[in-house]
Design a protein around this motif. Sequence first.
Motif, short mmCIF file in Angstrom:
data_model
loop_
_atom_site.label_atom_id
_atom_site.label_comp_id
_atom_site.label_asym_id
_atom_site.label_seq_id
_atom_site.Cartn_x
_atom_site.Cartn_y
_atom_site.Cartn_z
N TRP A 229 37.23 36.39 37.19
CA TRP A 229 36.16 35.51 36.70
C TRP A 229 36.82 34.49 35.78
O TRP A 229 37.73 34.82 35.01
N ALA A 230 36.37 33.24 35.88
CA ALA A 230 37.04 32.17 35.14
C ALA A 230 36.06 31.12 34.67
O ALA A 230 34.97 30.95 35.23
N LEU A 231 36.47 30.40 33.64
CA LEU A 231 35.82 29.17 33.22
C LEU A 231 36.78 28.03 33.50
O LEU A 231 37.99 28.17 33.31
N ASN A 232 36.24 26.91 33.94
CA ASN A 232 37.07 25.76 34.25
C ASN A 232 36.65 24.57 33.37
O ASN A 232 35.58 23.99 33.59
N PRO A 233 37.45 24.21 32.39
CA PRO A 233 37.08 23.11 31.48
C PRO A 233 37.29 21.73 32.08
O PRO A 233 36.85 20.73 31.49
N THR A 234 37.95 21.64 33.23
CA THR A 234 38.28 20.32 33.79
C THR A 234 37.68 20.05 35.15
O THR A 234 37.75 18.92 35.63
N GLY A 235 37.12 21.04 35.83
CA GLY A 235 36.59 20.83 37.17
C GLY A 235 35.66 21.95 37.56
O GLY A 235 35.33 22.83 36.77
N THR A 236 35.25 21.94 38.83
CA THR A 236 34.28 22.92 39.31
C THR A 236 34.89 23.95 40.26
O THR A 236 34.19 24.87 40.68
N GLY A 237 36.14 23.79 40.62
CA GLY A 237 36.76 24.70 41.57
C GLY A 237 37.89 25.51 40.97
O GLY A 237 37.89 25.86 39.79
N MET A 238 38.89 25.81 41.79
CA MET A 238 39.97 26.68 41.38
C MET A 238 40.96 25.98 40.46
O MET A 238 41.38 26.55 39.44
N ALA A 239 41.37 24.78 40.81
CA ALA A 239 42.37 24.08 40.01
C ALA A 239 41.84 23.82 38.60
O ALA A 239 40.80 23.20 38.41
N GLY A 240 42.55 24.33 37.62
CA GLY A 240 42.14 24.20 36.23
C GLY A 240 41.42 25.41 35.68
O GLY A 240 41.11 25.46 34.48
N ALA A 241 41.13 26.41 36.54
CA ALA A 241 40.39 27.58 36.10
C ALA A 241 41.20 28.42 35.12
O ALA A 241 42.39 28.66 35.31
N GLN A 242 40.53 28.85 34.06
CA GLN A 242 41.12 29.74 33.05
C GLN A 242 40.61 31.14 33.36
O GLN A 242 39.50 31.50 33.02
N SER A 243 41.44 31.93 34.02
CA SER A 243 40.96 33.11 34.73
C SER A 243 41.31 34.42 34.05
O SER A 243 42.42 34.62 33.54
N LEU A 244 40.35 35.34 34.07
CA LEU A 244 40.55 36.74 33.70
C LEU A 244 40.59 37.52 35.01
O LEU A 244 39.62 37.51 35.78
N LEU A 245 41.70 38.18 35.28
CA LEU A 245 41.90 38.83 36.57
C LEU A 245 42.25 40.30 36.38
O LEU A 245 43.14 40.64 35.59
N ALA A 246 41.53 41.18 37.09
CA ALA A 246 41.71 42.63 36.92
C ALA A 246 42.13 43.27 38.24
O ALA A 246 41.66 42.88 39.32
N PHE A 247 43.01 44.26 38.13
CA PHE A 247 43.42 45.03 39.30
C PHE A 247 43.98 46.37 38.85
O PHE A 247 44.26 46.58 37.66
N LYS A 248 44.14 47.27 39.81
CA LYS A 248 44.71 48.59 39.51
C LYS A 248 46.22 48.56 39.74
O LYS A 248 46.69 48.06 40.76
N GLU A 249 46.94 49.12 38.78
CA GLU A 249 48.38 49.25 38.95
C GLU A 249 48.69 50.46 39.82
O GLU A 249 47.80 51.24 40.17
N SER A 250 49.97 50.64 40.16
CA SER A 250 50.38 51.72 41.06
C SER A 250 50.05 53.10 40.48
O SER A 250 49.83 54.05 41.22
#
Length: 241
Positions: free
Chosen positions: A80-101
């Motif tokens: 999930w991300a907020l983008n201060p410069t646009g509406t799509g992916m480029a520029g997104a300030q993202s929090l990304l979660a996943f499971k490690e091994s």
Amino acid sequence: MASFIPFFFITMALLISPAYSLTCTSQTFTQKNTRFTNCTDLPVLKAYLHWTYDSTAKPKPTLSVAFIAPPAKPDGWVAWALNPTGTGMAGAQSLLAFKESNGSVVLKTYNISSYSSIVQSKLFYDVLDKKAEFSGGSMRIFAKLALPNDATELNQVWQVGAAVKNGMPEKHDFGPDNLNSKGTLSLVSEAATATPTLAPAPAPTSGSGIGGQNGNESGGSSRIGVHVAFVLLFASLLLGF
């Protein structure tokens, strides 16, 4: 005309039914007394957002969120991300979660500076608190961000992926849902009218570069308004108003 009245009320009851209610309002978190002022069923990727905007926080206003979505595959990721410069992916300030091994869940921050550059780094927004959980097939991201004093609307982006390799998220699918996973988060208009509700743990679900793209944050609540408007129109036509 009187014979139409019962039919009208039956129709109205069907239109304003639990089926049109927000699913997120029934979600509960594992942490006791965790509350968010707003929540919405995001329109794609089986995702939900719970959030509270505190305009009085010092030194800056804060946004507390809980983002819930199933990764595209069990060993995948959600973001999930907020983008201060646009509406799509480029520029997104993202929090990304996943499971490690080893099975533990990690939450990392990525500055998506371009469609070809995914860099783990600090974000444009100060992250005051963050953590992630995995339960019932869904990943849950919790975060508290400091926002600019003049923030009223934010561009939000969310996404899910199928795999993580060497600690880095692999590219996500580019289906319609992935390309439409974006919207506007209206801080002032929604926060002013909402009341706190208990929030997370969605039922098990399944879902599939980073940062998608449509869907207005207020889409869930607006669906209810559409149905109410339809009921009023139906009544006026039926009763000859």
